[in-house]
Write a protein that holds these residues in place. Structure first.
Motif, PDB file in Angstrom:
ATOM      1  N   ALA A 196      47.632  55.284  28.643  1.00 34.84           N
ATOM      2  CA  ALA A 196      46.550  55.679  29.541  1.00 34.84           C
ATOM      3  C   ALA A 196      46.961  55.556  31.000  1.00 34.84           C
ATOM      4  O   ALA A 196      46.354  56.180  31.877  1.00 34.84           O
ATOM      5  N   HIS A 197      48.022  54.778  31.251  1.00 34.00           N
ATOM      6  CA  HIS A 197      48.495  54.581  32.619  1.00 34.00           C
ATOM      7  C   HIS A 197      49.933  54.066  32.573  1.00 34.00           C
ATOM      8  O   HIS A 197      50.392  53.539  31.562  1.00 34.00           O
ATOM      9  N   THR A 198      50.638  54.222  33.672  1.00 36.36           N
ATOM     10  CA  THR A 198      52.022  53.760  33.769  1.00 36.36           C
ATOM     11  C   THR A 198      52.085  52.232  33.691  1.00 36.36           C
ATOM     12  O   THR A 198      51.232  51.533  34.252  1.00 36.36           O
ATOM     13  N   GLY A 199      53.096  51.727  32.983  1.00 39.66           N
ATOM     14  CA  GLY A 199      53.228  50.278  32.884  1.00 39.66           C
ATOM     15  C   GLY A 199      54.401  49.859  32.016  1.00 39.66           C
ATOM     16  O   GLY A 199      55.292  50.660  31.718  1.00 39.66           O
ATOM     17  N   THR A 200      54.367  48.604  31.581  1.00 46.09           N
ATOM     18  CA  THR A 200      55.436  48.007  30.777  1.00 46.09           C
ATOM     19  C   THR A 200      54.857  47.501  29.460  1.00 46.09           C
ATOM     20  O   THR A 200      53.823  46.808  29.446  1.00 46.09           O
ATOM     21  N   VAL A 201      55.525  47.825  28.368  1.00 49.63           N
ATOM     22  CA  VAL A 201      55.073  47.392  27.044  1.00 49.63           C
ATOM     23  C   VAL A 201      55.321  45.886  26.900  1.00 49.63           C
ATOM     24  O   VAL A 201      56.452  45.411  27.081  1.00 49.63           O
ATOM     25  N   VAL A 202      54.258  45.141  26.566  1.00 46.78           N
ATOM     26  CA  VAL A 202      54.398  43.684  26.383  1.00 46.78           C
ATOM     27  C   VAL A 202      54.167  43.277  24.931  1.00 46.78           C
ATOM     28  O   VAL A 202      54.528  42.156  24.531  1.00 46.78           O
ATOM     29  N   THR A 203      53.568  44.161  24.148  1.00 45.37           N
ATOM     30  CA  THR A 203      53.375  43.916  22.714  1.00 45.37           C
ATOM     31  C   THR A 203      53.599  45.224  21.973  1.00 45.37           C
ATOM     32  O   THR A 203      53.089  46.274  22.389  1.00 45.37           O
ATOM     33  N   ALA A 204      54.336  45.157  20.858  1.00 47.88           N
ATOM     34  CA  ALA A 204      54.553  46.344  20.032  1.00 47.88           C
ATOM     35  C   ALA A 204      54.851  45.868  18.613  1.00 47.88           C
ATOM     36  O   ALA A 204      55.979  45.483  18.294  1.00 47.88           O
ATOM     37  N   GLY A 205      53.825  45.851  17.747  1.00 48.32           N
ATOM     38  CA  GLY A 205      54.025  45.369  16.383  1.00 48.32           C
ATOM     39  C   GLY A 205      52.699  45.068  15.713  1.00 48.32           C
ATOM     40  O   GLY A 205      51.636  45.539  16.133  1.00 48.32           O
ATOM     41  N   TRP A 206      52.796  44.253  14.675  1.00 55.60           N
ATOM     42  CA  TRP A 206      51.603  43.924  13.903  1.00 55.60           C
ATOM     43  C   TRP A 206      50.699  42.985  14.690  1.00 55.60           C
ATOM     44  O   TRP A 206      51.160  42.018  15.293  1.00 55.60           O
TER      45      TRP A 206
END
Length: 244
Positions: free
Chosen positions: A153-163
């Motif tokens: 939805a907006h530019t940024g940095t992924v801090v969580t990706a998983g279950w």
């Protein structure tokens, strides 16, 4: 006797006059003939320059025509070259302007916000009460078929990706200090922790993993990366120029 001899030798005056006339006529004829010959000869000598003068303009005229043709061809070639150069310059400027516009649009898009999926029907809303949640609903559901595009939805940095337990496969993106978005119940995750993403970039596919009763995207806007810090997402999007 002498008298008779003298008389015999005398020529009559009429005869002498006739001879003079003949001689005179001959001289006149000779003079006339000479004049005619001289005129004819003179005319013959003067005819050559007349022919030369007549031929000179003809040759000059042909040369002028050829010169005009050569000049015309050169002018046409110069005009064609100028047009080609102008067209090439215009095309280069148009390409440059298009590139600048694309860069500006991209910059504006990166700086802006958008819905987390392009085609949807709004489902369960924020703070809604129901048997499916331990407390109230903490986000906004976007009802879409499984496999639909989910985007940042907006530019940024992924801090969580998983279950994520009840959220199933989920992603959390940090957009700045005390500003995060969360995407839940995904069927597929396409980013990893630490990855930089921009507004509109595809980050996964929608699904129905975790605590879900059907295919949809659960979307939250948070002040921390954790559950319990969410704010009303539709109000937030509208405040940032998006009309879900």
């Amino acid at each position: 006797m002498r008298k008779n001899s003298t008389m015999k030798n005398r020529t009559p005056k009429s005869v002498n006059r006739g001879r003079v006339a003949v001689v005179t006529g001959g001289l006149v004829a000779a003079l006339a003939l000479g004049s005619t010959a001289a005129f004819a000869a003179g005319a013959g000598h003067e005819a050559a320059p007349v022919s030369a003068v007549a031929a000179a303009p003809a040759a000059s005229s042909v040369s002028d025509v050829l010169q005009k043709q050569v000049t015309g061809q050169k002018d046409a070639a110069a005009q064609a070259k100028a047009k080609a150069e102008a067209a090439a310059k215009a095309a280069a400027e148009a390409k440059k302007e298009a590139a600048a516009k694309a860069a500006a649009d991209r910059k504006a898009r990166i700086a802006g916000w958008m819905t987390p999926t392009p085609h949807y029907v709004l489902g369960a809303g924020y703070a809604q009460v129901g048997v499916h949640w331990a407390h109230t609903h903490s986000g906004q559901d976007f009802v879409v078929p499984t496999g639909s595009t989910v985007r940042a939805a907006h530019t940024g940095t992924v801090v969580t990706a998983g279950w994520g337990g009840a959220y199933g496969n989920n992603i959390v993106i940090q957009h700045g200090s005390q500003l995060y978005t969360q995407y839940g119940h995904l069927s597929h995750i396409e980013v990893h922790v630490g990855e930089q993403v921009i507004t509109g970039q595809e980050i996964g596919k929608s699904g129905s993993t975790g605590n879900s009763t059907g295919p949809h995207l659960h979307f939250e806007v948070r002040t921390t990366p954790y559950y319990g810090s969410s704010v009303e997402p539709l109000h937030f999007l509208r405040a940032h120029g998006v009309n879900p």
